[in-house]
Design a protein around this motif. Structure first.
Motif, mmCIF file in Angstrom:
data_model
loop_
_atom_site.group_PDB
_atom_site.id
_atom_site.type_symbol
_atom_site.label_atom_id
_atom_site.label_comp_id
_atom_site.label_asym_id
_atom_site.label_seq_id
_atom_site.Cartn_x
_atom_site.Cartn_y
_atom_site.Cartn_z
ATOM 1 N N UNK A 140 0.488 -1.486 -0.362
ATOM 2 C CA UNK A 140 -0.017 -0.199 -0.022
ATOM 3 C C UNK A 140 1.010 1.405 0.619
ATOM 4 N N UNK A 141 0.059 2.103 -0.737
ATOM 5 C CA UNK A 141 1.246 3.509 -0.238
ATOM 6 C C UNK A 141 0.628 4.225 -1.486
ATOM 7 N N UNK A 142 1.487 5.535 -1.634
ATOM 8 C CA UNK A 142 0.859 6.451 -3.111
ATOM 9 C C UNK A 142 2.242 6.693 -3.725
ATOM 10 N N UNK A 143 1.664 6.819 -4.957
ATOM 11 C CA UNK A 143 3.565 6.232 -5.857
ATOM 12 C C UNK A 143 3.186 7.187 -7.189
ATOM 13 N N UNK A 144 4.404 8.030 -7.255
ATOM 14 C CA UNK A 144 3.918 9.611 -8.233
ATOM 15 C C UNK A 144 4.710 8.318 -9.570
ATOM 16 N N UNK A 145 4.503 8.252 -10.961
ATOM 17 C CA UNK A 145 5.138 7.558 -12.002
ATOM 18 C C UNK A 145 4.871 8.314 -12.988
ATOM 19 N N UNK A 146 6.115 8.394 -13.139
ATOM 20 C CA UNK A 146 6.319 9.231 -15.190
ATOM 21 C C UNK A 146 6.146 8.522 -15.962
ATOM 22 N N UNK A 147 5.123 9.464 -16.836
ATOM 23 C CA UNK A 147 4.964 8.443 -17.715
ATOM 24 C C UNK A 147 5.615 9.240 -19.319
ATOM 25 N N UNK A 148 5.590 8.813 -19.777
ATOM 26 C CA UNK A 148 6.085 9.651 -21.431
ATOM 27 C C UNK A 148 5.375 8.873 -22.446
ATOM 28 N N UNK A 149 4.351 9.149 -23.400
ATOM 29 C CA UNK A 149 4.595 9.084 -24.923
ATOM 30 C C UNK A 149 5.236 9.614 -25.978
ATOM 31 N N UNK A 150 5.736 9.037 -27.213
ATOM 32 C CA UNK A 150 6.410 9.495 -27.849
ATOM 33 C C UNK A 150 5.692 8.419 -29.105
ATOM 34 N N UNK A 151 6.434 9.520 -30.368
ATOM 35 C CA UNK A 151 6.443 9.381 -32.168
ATOM 36 C C UNK A 151 7.665 9.593 -32.126
ATOM 37 N N UNK A 152 8.229 9.690 -33.811
ATOM 38 C CA UNK A 152 8.760 10.402 -34.513
ATOM 39 C C UNK A 152 8.906 11.671 -34.436
ATOM 40 N N UNK A 153 8.293 12.574 -34.369
ATOM 41 C CA UNK A 153 7.983 13.839 -33.642
ATOM 42 C C UNK A 153 8.205 14.535 -32.437
#
Length: 869
Positions: A562-575
């Motif tokens: 249990x706990x709180x988690x800050x999850x960095x995300x990225x989405x990428x394409x060719x640009x």
């Protein structure tokens, strides 16, 4: 004077020492001795009380934390003042300050009394003792008076008559324990507890029983200075050029325990790299590399101030990570992120239009959009044209095609309907999805399709148009629940860079939600989504037990912790790369509720349960279903919390015999409970002679199903079940549930799962801890009004909430009430608590949760209250 000293003391032993006096002090005493036959000796330490001493070195852990003395030798004299550390710990003095030791602050004549002044520490006992002779064997000391120093008293005065025969005096310092609970009065005061109340901490154990101050203190001391970090305001928006930001992101670094000493927490920064904000470009470069928490301070906020950056097209993140250091340990969460969004002010210019001679109704024909036939490239502010031959585009044969490309930026997060009115054909892509495919010769016709979009996000858009001769027109419009139908304006359209592009060129953007919730031991699933055809995803700092698929963006698994988690995300394409931060909260609710049973209670109605008398038994229950055939003539009350797994509309059912009720609050407060569903004790036609329903029989009575309840994911809602059984078999009760957006289902998904519920216990009947503030209310200066009022605000001991009571007289008509702050530091007047939007408790008071508001952190609000602002 000689100092008597032994080895490290043990409980119940007494140590006598005299204060090592400087020459000037000796001279003073000798002059005083010439006037009256008295000799004064400061003496003593008497540890007759148990202390918090986890390392068994004879010194209080509280004292060690306050002075940073963990690990020092009890028998050493760390500051060279003549007193070993063990004696300084008993006196409550500083072992690293040579001016802090047991001493006389002064001796003076006051009338016929000699007054001896001793520096005092709250909670310590000071005994004035006397004897008539120091020679001829061990002196016999007699107690003259005992005093336990109270808070706010820094000096104790001991008067003694000057007309006595020769006497010698000493002061013995010892620990006091007014309650005999293993926690000394001095420790209690230092920890913010009341030494005259065994349970002043106000906390309960897992069975709802009060925790003693000693248990509470030992538990808190065991987790002293475990630091964590959260982004309590995890988003911020860049201002327009020349403007100041109206919203700041905010991190909070916190430590556990009592905050007795000063610690300096080391902080690291995420980046640089794709998805990370650039200091001095995207935000003010003032994020610290360390955070200082002084004594008494449990947390500190760090603001992220965004800067105007007209080149920013996609969100970026700032990330802080806690690093190891001295005097603390790093706990969880240890990483947090704030997302910086581009300015929401639309600043588009239109779409890039490429015009081609010749066209074919066969879309795949090389005649369409052939680069050798490119006639004209320009930026069109909008697609809203009626053409005839001889007007732009000046194509004499009247057969041509046009391709408009760029990005579109919606204002609202909702489903948009796109409408293409064209003569002849058209094809439309939004977010790289083909919405309209009508590449045909036709008169002016409207074609529509819908797609869900996220506000202030740039999506790829491409519109292709076919003209085969005759009349020519093309119009591109949109509408949504918040947006009336209109031709899409130029400020919502952004042109594509370059010439003859076959597609748009926006970087990918994360479009999935910013929060997700899960439960320990239960399957978890969340999919990261992105705009503009993402080719890959990243996610880091996942909760234990979860894994990530970089191709499809799926976060799956069974959470372990249990706990709180800050999850960095990225989405990428060719640009390019777009970043975001997903806050995942994993709950461990405990999977049980509290069951109270009253036996020997005849009757079959809920009103027959003697709720105002003590229950026959109290214990945990593993979920929202009772024990079939538990007995005869009993009633029970089940209380707990339901944690919503997702945001949406919920329905609840109850089955039971002989009668049962389900009460659910619209929040976590029991006083706001509402009767949602019930079973009345009427004969069941499917079971003659039996009242109510059989087990999990959900649809015998219309009242068994609740109305819809709108619930928010991750929030706790108070739930209470009342059940009454008379005489006979098959007594039962159960509560079903269903998350149903439409409300068309007539049966639940099943009994409410145990992992969604947690225990509730009523508040302890102890003195209300906290600080009471009061105020008289008058009209503001310049306002002509006879209205007057009074208000009180009781702030809880931990500063997490306040109870507001107020009344107003001589105010005609209706009024809407709020609590505002005065200007504070660099912060303007801020709405702190909207009373009008809150629900009053039965006694008319209001619960004000103290939490970050606007640019003010929780600590700022507490200071504003303390300063009467």
């Amino acid at each position: 004077m000689d100092r008597q000293q032994r080895a490290a003391p043990h409980e119940h032993e007494t140590y006598v020492f005299t204060s090592p006096m400087r020459k000037s002090r000796n001279n003073f005493f000798y002059r005083l001795k010439a006037l009256i036959p008295l000799i004064l000796l400061l003496a003593g330490a008497n540890r007759v009380c148990a202390i918090i001493d986890s390392n068994t070195n004879g010194m209080s852990d509280v004292w060690e934390q306050i002075y940073g003395a963990v690990g020092i030798d009890p028998n050493a004299d760390s500051d060279g003042d003549g007193f070993p550390n063990i004696l300084e710990s008993i006196a409550g003095t500083n072992p690293f300050d040579s001016t802090s030791y047991p001493q006389f602050a002064g001796v003076a004549l006051s009338g016929t009394n000699l007054v001896m002044n001793v520096p005092a520490a709250a909670g310590k006992m000071y005994q004035l003792q006397s004897c008539t002779s120091l020679g001829g064997g061990l002196p016999v000391w007699v107690n003259e008076t005992n005093v336990i120093a109270q808070p706010g008293v820094t000096t104790l005065s001991f008067p003694a008559p000057t007309d006595l025969a020769g006497k010698f005096f000493r002061v013995v310092i010892s620990d006091a324990n007014s309650q005999g609970d293993g926690l000394t009065d001095w420790e209690a005061y230092k920890l913010g507890l009341d030494p005259l109340n065994l349970n002043s901490n106000g906390h309960q154990d897992s069975n709802g029983q009060p925790i003693s101050d000693y248990q509470y203190a030992v538990s808190m001391m065991a987790t002293q200075n475990v630091v964590s970090i959260v982004a309590n305001d995890s988003t911020t928006v860049q201002p327009d050029a020349g403007q100041s930001p109206t919203d700041l992101g905010q991190f909070t670094v916190s430590r556990s325990g009592f905050g007795l000493d000063l610690i300096v927490v080391n902080v690291g920064h995420g980046g640089p790299g794709a998805g990370f904000a650039v200091p001095t470009v995207d935000y003010v470069n003032n994020l610290p590399i360390s955070v200082t928490l002084p004594p008494g301070t449990l947390s500190k906020t760090i603001s992220v101030t965004p800067l105007a950056n007209t080149n920013l097209q996609v969100p970026v993140i700032t990330q802080l990570n806690l690093l190891p250091g001295t005097g603390y340990s790093v706990g969880a969460p240890n990483t947090a992120s704030v997302v910086i969004y581009p300015s929401p002010t639309a600043s588009g210019l239109g779409l890039t239009g490429n015009y081609y001679t010749n066209a074919s109704t066969n879309y795949l024909s090389i005649t369409n959009f052939n680069s050798t036939n490119l006639f004209l490239t320009r930026v069109d502010p909008a697609v809203d044209f009626n053409w005839t031959n001889g007007t732009s585009p000046n194509l004499s044969n009247g057969v041509y095609c046009v391709r408009w490309t760029g990005q579109i930026e919606p204002q609202y997060s909702e489903t948009y309907v796109f409408d293409v009115n064209s003569d002849d054909g058209a094809k439309l892509w939004v977010n790289d999805q083909l919405l309209i495919d009508k590449w045909v010769s036709q008169g002016a016709t409207d074609w529509t399709n819908a797609i869900a979009l996220q506000a202030n996000t740039r999506y790829n858009i491409k519109l292709e148009y076919l003209q085969t001769g005759g009349k020519a027109q093309a119009h591109l419009s949109w509408y949504s629940s918040s947006q009336p139908k209109q031709v899409i304006p130029s400020n919502r359209l952004y042109p594509t860079n370059g010439v003859n592009n076959s597609s748009s060129n926006a970087p990918s953007v994360v479009t999935s939600a910013l929060t997700a919730f899960g439960f320990v031991g239960q399957p978890f699933s969340f999919t990261v989504t992105g705009a503009n055809t993402p080719l890959g995803f990243t996610a880091t700092n996942l909760p234990p037990g979860l894994s990530f698929n970089i191709t499809n963006g799926a976060i799956t698994g069974v959470p372990l912790l249990a706990g709180s988690y800050s999850v960095p995300l990225t989405a990428s394409n060719s640009v390019g790369v777009g970043a975001s931060a997903l806050n995942i909260t994993i709950f461990n609710t405990g999977s049980s509720v509290v069951r109270e049973v009253w036996t020997n209670a005849p009757g079959v109605n809920i009103s027959d349960i003697p709720l105002n008398t003590p229950a026959s038994s109290i214990g945990p229950l593993g979920g929202l279903e009772g024990i079939t055939d538990f007995g005869d003539n009993y009633g029970e009350r089940i209380r707990g919390y339901f944690t919503a797994p997702v945001t949406g509309n919920y329905y609840f059912w109850v089955a039971g015999s002989d009668s049962a009720q389900v009460w659910i609050s619209n929040n976590g407060e029991s006083v706001n409970k509402v009767l949602r569903a019930w079973v009345a004790p009427t004969n069941n036609p499917t079971s003659p002679g039996h009242n109510g329903t059989t087990t999990r029989q959900w649809n015998v009575q219309a009242s068994q199903k609740s109305g819809w309840l709108s619930m928010v994911a991750g929030q706790k809602y108070y739930i209470e079940v009342l059940h009454k059984a008379g005489v006979g078999a098959n007594d039962n009760w159960s509560v079903g549930w269903l998350q149903d957006p439409m409300g068309t289902n007539t049966i639940p998904a099943g009994v409410t799962p145990g992992y969604l519920v947690s225990r509730y216990y009523p508040p302890l009947p102890v003195n209300i801890p906290g600080t009471l503030y009061s105020a008289n209310m008058l009209a503001l200066p310049g306002i002509n009004s006879d209205a007057v009022g009074s208000a009180s605000l009781r702030l809880s001991a931990d500063g997490s909430k306040a109870i507001l009571n107020y009344s107003i007289n001589n105010l005609a008509g209706t009024h809407v009430d709020h609590i505002y702050s005065d200007p504070y530091l660099n912060y303007p007047t801020t709405l702190l608590f909207d009373i009008a939007a809150a629900h009053p408790q039965p006694d008319g008071s209001y619960v004000w949760p103290i939490k970050p508001t606007g640019a003010l952190g929780a600590n700022d609000i507490l200071e504003i209250i303390n300063e009467n602002k």
